[in-house]
Write a protein that holds these residues in place. Structure first.
Motif, PDB file in Angstrom:
ATOM      1  N   ILE A 252       0.878  -1.179   0.000  1.00 27.22           N
ATOM      2  CA  ILE A 252       0.000   0.000   0.000  1.00 27.22           C
ATOM      3  C   ILE A 252       0.911   1.224   0.000  1.00 27.22           C
ATOM      4  O   ILE A 252       1.809   1.345   0.847  1.00 27.22           O
ATOM      5  CB  ILE A 252      -0.940   0.049   1.221  1.00 27.22           C
ATOM      6  CG1 ILE A 252      -1.691  -1.273   1.395  1.00 27.22           C
ATOM      7  CG2 ILE A 252      -1.944   1.203   1.042  1.00 27.22           C
ATOM      8  CD1 ILE A 252      -2.687  -1.274   2.567  1.00 27.22           C
ATOM      9  N   HIS A 253       0.689   2.100  -0.960  1.00 24.25           N
ATOM     10  CA  HIS A 253       1.580   3.240  -1.170  1.00 24.25           C
ATOM     11  C   HIS A 253       0.943   4.547  -0.659  1.00 24.25           C
ATOM     12  O   HIS A 253       0.186   5.206  -1.369  1.00 24.25           O
ATOM     13  CB  HIS A 253       1.915   3.344  -2.662  1.00 24.25           C
ATOM     14  CG  HIS A 253       2.810   4.478  -3.010  1.00 24.25           C
ATOM     15  ND1 HIS A 253       3.534   5.188  -2.070  1.00 24.25           N
ATOM     16  CD2 HIS A 253       3.120   5.043  -4.210  1.00 24.25           C
ATOM     17  CE1 HIS A 253       4.233   6.131  -2.678  1.00 24.25           C
ATOM     18  NE2 HIS A 253       3.989   6.070  -3.968  1.00 24.25           N
ATOM     19  N   PHE A 254       1.287   4.888   0.601  1.00 25.32           N
ATOM     20  CA  PHE A 254       0.828   6.153   1.203  1.00 25.32           C
ATOM     21  C   PHE A 254       1.913   7.226   1.135  1.00 25.32           C
ATOM     22  O   PHE A 254       1.663   8.359   1.541  1.00 25.32           O
ATOM     23  CB  PHE A 254       0.552   5.977   2.705  1.00 25.32           C
ATOM     24  CG  PHE A 254      -0.410   4.901   3.097  1.00 25.32           C
ATOM     25  CD1 PHE A 254      -1.768   5.145   3.120  1.00 25.32           C
ATOM     26  CD2 PHE A 254       0.045   3.646   3.499  1.00 25.32           C
ATOM     27  CE1 PHE A 254      -2.663   4.166   3.538  1.00 25.32           C
ATOM     28  CE2 PHE A 254      -0.837   2.662   3.912  1.00 25.32           C
ATOM     29  CZ  PHE A 254      -2.199   2.924   3.929  1.00 25.32           C
ATOM     30  N   ALA A 255       3.116   6.851   0.736  1.00 25.57           N
ATOM     31  CA  ALA A 255       4.274   7.748   0.909  1.00 25.57           C
ATOM     32  C   ALA A 255       4.239   8.888  -0.098  1.00 25.57           C
ATOM     33  O   ALA A 255       4.443   8.672  -1.282  1.00 25.57           O
ATOM     34  CB  ALA A 255       5.570   6.944   0.732  1.00 25.57           C
ATOM     35  N   ALA A 256       3.962  10.094   0.374  1.00 23.79           N
ATOM     36  CA  ALA A 256       3.932  11.238  -0.540  1.00 23.79           C
ATOM     37  C   ALA A 256       4.064  12.532   0.231  1.00 23.79           C
ATOM     38  O   ALA A 256       3.701  12.611   1.405  1.00 23.79           O
ATOM     39  CB  ALA A 256       2.616  11.253  -1.328  1.00 23.79           C
ATOM     40  N   PHE A 257       4.572  13.556  -0.467  1.00 25.47           N
ATOM     41  CA  PHE A 257       4.461  14.924   0.058  1.00 25.47           C
ATOM     42  C   PHE A 257       3.025  15.355  -0.206  1.00 25.47           C
ATOM     43  O   PHE A 257       2.477  15.077  -1.273  1.00 25.47           O
ATOM     44  CB  PHE A 257       5.427  15.859  -0.673  1.00 25.47           C
ATOM     45  CG  PHE A 257       6.886  15.589  -0.420  1.00 25.47           C
ATOM     46  CD1 PHE A 257       7.315  14.943   0.735  1.00 25.47           C
ATOM     47  CD2 PHE A 257       7.849  16.004  -1.343  1.00 25.47           C
ATOM     48  CE1 PHE A 257       8.681  14.709   0.965  1.00 25.47           C
ATOM     49  CE2 PHE A 257       9.207  15.778  -1.126  1.00 25.47           C
ATOM     50  CZ  PHE A 257       9.620  15.139   0.027  1.00 25.47           C
TER      51      PHE A 257
ATOM     52  N   GLU B  39      10.353  18.941  -6.367  1.00 27.37           N
ATOM     53  CA  GLU B  39      10.394  18.010  -5.231  1.00 27.37           C
ATOM     54  C   GLU B  39       9.131  17.149  -5.197  1.00 27.37           C
ATOM     55  O   GLU B  39       9.190  15.953  -4.918  1.00 27.37           O
ATOM     56  CB  GLU B  39      10.516  18.786  -3.912  1.00 27.37           C
ATOM     57  CG  GLU B  39      11.894  19.401  -3.675  1.00 27.37           C
ATOM     58  CD  GLU B  39      12.066  20.775  -4.288  1.00 27.37           C
ATOM     59  OE1 GLU B  39      11.299  21.145  -5.213  1.00 27.37           O
ATOM     60  OE2 GLU B  39      12.989  21.492  -3.858  1.00 27.37           O
ATOM     61  N   TYR B  40       7.995  17.779  -5.467  1.00 30.03           N
ATOM     62  CA  TYR B  40       6.730  17.027  -5.411  1.00 30.03           C
ATOM     63  C   TYR B  40       6.632  16.006  -6.538  1.00 30.03           C
ATOM     64  O   TYR B  40       6.269  14.854  -6.313  1.00 30.03           O
ATOM     65  CB  TYR B  40       5.524  17.993  -5.408  1.00 30.03           C
ATOM     66  CG  TYR B  40       5.163  18.388  -3.994  1.00 30.03           C
ATOM     67  CD1 TYR B  40       6.011  19.209  -3.246  1.00 30.03           C
ATOM     68  CD2 TYR B  40       4.026  17.879  -3.366  1.00 30.03           C
ATOM     69  CE1 TYR B  40       5.727  19.535  -1.931  1.00 30.03           C
ATOM     70  CE2 TYR B  40       3.735  18.198  -2.043  1.00 30.03           C
ATOM     71  CZ  TYR B  40       4.574  19.021  -1.342  1.00 30.03           C
ATOM     72  OH  TYR B  40       4.291  19.318  -0.034  1.00 30.03           O
TER      73      TYR B  40
ATOM     74  N   GLY C 286      -0.229  23.837  -0.850  1.00 31.31           N
ATOM     75  CA  GLY C 286       0.395  25.137  -1.079  1.00 31.31           C
ATOM     76  C   GLY C 286       1.883  25.002  -1.349  1.00 31.31           C
ATOM     77  O   GLY C 286       2.424  25.605  -2.287  1.00 31.31           O
ATOM     78  N   GLU C 287       2.556  24.176  -0.540  1.00 31.99           N
ATOM     79  CA  GLU C 287       3.995  23.975  -0.702  1.00 31.99           C
ATOM     80  C   GLU C 287       4.312  23.404  -2.087  1.00 31.99           C
ATOM     81  O   GLU C 287       5.355  23.726  -2.683  1.00 31.99           O
ATOM     82  CB  GLU C 287       4.497  23.016   0.383  1.00 31.99           C
ATOM     83  CG  GLU C 287       5.984  22.778   0.366  1.00 31.99           C
ATOM     84  CD  GLU C 287       6.416  21.710   1.366  1.00 31.99           C
ATOM     85  OE1 GLU C 287       7.194  22.038   2.270  1.00 31.99           O
ATOM     86  OE2 GLU C 287       5.968  20.542   1.238  1.00 31.99           O
TER      87      GLU C 287
ATOM     88  N   TYR D 149       0.675  19.014  -6.315  1.00 31.61           N
ATOM     89  CA  TYR D 149       0.289  17.885  -5.466  1.00 31.61           C
ATOM     90  C   TYR D 149      -0.837  17.088  -6.127  1.00 31.61           C
ATOM     91  O   TYR D 149      -0.751  15.872  -6.292  1.00 31.61           O
ATOM     92  CB  TYR D 149      -0.143  18.371  -4.070  1.00 31.61           C
ATOM     93  CG  TYR D 149      -0.960  17.344  -3.335  1.00 31.61           C
ATOM     94  CD1 TYR D 149      -0.347  16.267  -2.711  1.00 31.61           C
ATOM     95  CD2 TYR D 149      -2.357  17.416  -3.325  1.00 31.61           C
ATOM     96  CE1 TYR D 149      -1.109  15.291  -2.086  1.00 31.61           C
ATOM     97  CE2 TYR D 149      -3.122  16.444  -2.701  1.00 31.61           C
ATOM     98  CZ  TYR D 149      -2.489  15.385  -2.078  1.00 31.61           C
ATOM     99  OH  TYR D 149      -3.250  14.424  -1.477  1.00 31.61           O
ATOM    100  N   GLY D 150      -1.908  17.792  -6.483  1.00 35.83           N
ATOM    101  CA  GLY D 150      -3.055  17.118  -7.097  1.00 35.83           C
ATOM    102  C   GLY D 150      -2.673  16.452  -8.410  1.00 35.83           C
ATOM    103  O   GLY D 150      -3.109  15.340  -8.715  1.00 35.83           O
TER     104      GLY D 150
END
Ligand code: WQD
Length: 339
Positions: A79-84, A96-97, A88-89, A151-152
């Motif tokens: 399960i892949h939850f790892a994210a920035f 980086e995102y 806003g950032e 992000y989105g």
């Protein structure tokens, strides 16, 4: 099942780890601790009385993922939850995102496919839905990669990539879970959301006002075309969300599938703040503000597909979420760092 949770020491990862362990599955958490603390993994063990080994490292690094498999595998699922995840950032740090939120998927898939995983579950977001005319959003509602923030975009890009991967790996289950607005905490008060700095999201912000580290709740826009003029969202208790992951994993069949995980009930900003005030038994200072750039008036789902195919329904409401969030906040006034 034996499941590798990338980003497993974070807010949704820890709650999902607890639900998986409670359902009799085994978990290993992989987390670089950039947004959380190692104590979160220990708390998962305290709650469940079961082992939740933590591998500290970057899920975007093939060598780290390989080590997790070598030391703790084989795994049936990732399960892949790892994210920035700071919207806003992400507009200030697009590189980086894009790098972090895509490279993690690539590394987990490269190693996972080589090691024979049967299921890959991805944390996506309601933010991929683009057309308010589609409300309530179903899984067939139109999506866009042309969203207002990187992000989105990374969420939708990941979905597109995963659909291609599923096509060439017909034996693999790829499940995309589109979360609406996760809130609340585990009722034990031992795990919860631990945002660094000033929170961006509504419930953590309200909670900081309640505990006295922030002055007042700013209400971002009171002139939306909604019943009370404030934004409508689909707030889902994080334990219900966690149980949605268990249901999706237990159902997993080969192929690419998408589920909305939300309650289907639109709740306004003022209603959410009022619920928090009920939970703490006092009023909070509030101030009407301008709309926040990039916000939509309303976002809520039709959760019928998950109910029909997974037998999953939400069992907790916003009053439960506020009570549980406040219990976590009071038990951990400075989050995991104070532990
Ligand atoms: C909810 C409502 C605000 C703060 C974001 C991301 C999404 C997902 C979850 C996560 C809106 C209002 C908020 C405040 C306010 N990503 N608000 N005062 O924007 O629906 O979703 O977080 O990882 O992709 O976009 O959630 O909690 O920020 O806002 O009035 O101080 O509360 O305008 O109507 P959002 P949110």
């Amino acid at each position: 099942m034996r499941v590798l949770l990338a980003g497993g020491a974070g807010y949704i990862g820890t709650h999902t780890a607890v639900s998986l362990l409670d359902a009799g599955h085994d978990v290993v958490l992989l987390d670089d601790l950039s947004g959380t603390h190692a104590v979160a993994a220990e708390r998962v063990e305290t709650i469940t009385g079961r082992a939740a080994p933590l591998v500290v490292g970057d899920a975007a690094d093939d060598a780290v993922v390989t080590t997790a498999f070598d030391e703790h595998g084989p795994f049936d699922a990732i399960i892949h939850f790892a994210a920035f995840k700071a919207v806003g950032e992400s507009t200030q740090k697009p590189l980086e995102y894009y790098a972090n939120n895509l490279d993690s998927t690539f590394a987990l898939l490269r190693v996972g496919l080589e090691r024979g995983i049967r299921s890959f579950v991805f944390s996506s977001s309601a933010t991929v839905y683009s057309d308010p005319a589609d409300l309530p959003f179903t899984e067939e509602s139109s999506t866009s990669v042309d969203l207002s923030n990187p992000y989105g975009k990374t969420k939708r890009m990941n979905e597109v990539i995963l659909a291609d991967i599923a096509r060439v790996h017909p034996e693999l289950n790829v499940t995309v879970l589109r979360y609406f607005n996760p809130v609340g905490a585990h009722p034990s008060g031992l795990i919860g959301e631990d945002p660094a700095g000033t929170p961006n999201n509504l419930m953590p912000y309200v909670s900081r006002v309640a505990i006295g580290t922030l002055d007042r709740v700013g209400i971002f826009g009171s002139d939306y075309d909604t019943p009370d003029g404030t934004g409508l969202r689909d707030y889902i208790h994080v334990v219900d969300l966690a149980e949605g992951h268990v249901a999706a994993l237990e159902k997993a069949e080969p192929g690419y599938v998408v589920y909305n995980l939300g309650t289907g009930l639109p709740v306004s900003v003022l209603e959410l703040v009022a619920a928090f005030e009920r939970a703490i038994g006092r009023d909070l200072p509030k101030q009407m503000m301008n709309r926040r750039p990039g916000d939509v008036a309303a976002s809520y789902c039709d959760p019928a597909k998950a109910r029909r195919d997974l037998g999953w329904v939400t069992k907790r409401g916003i009053d439960d979420a506020c009570r549980d969030y406040w219990h976590w906040q009071q038990s951990n006034p400075s989050g995991y760092a104070g532990a």
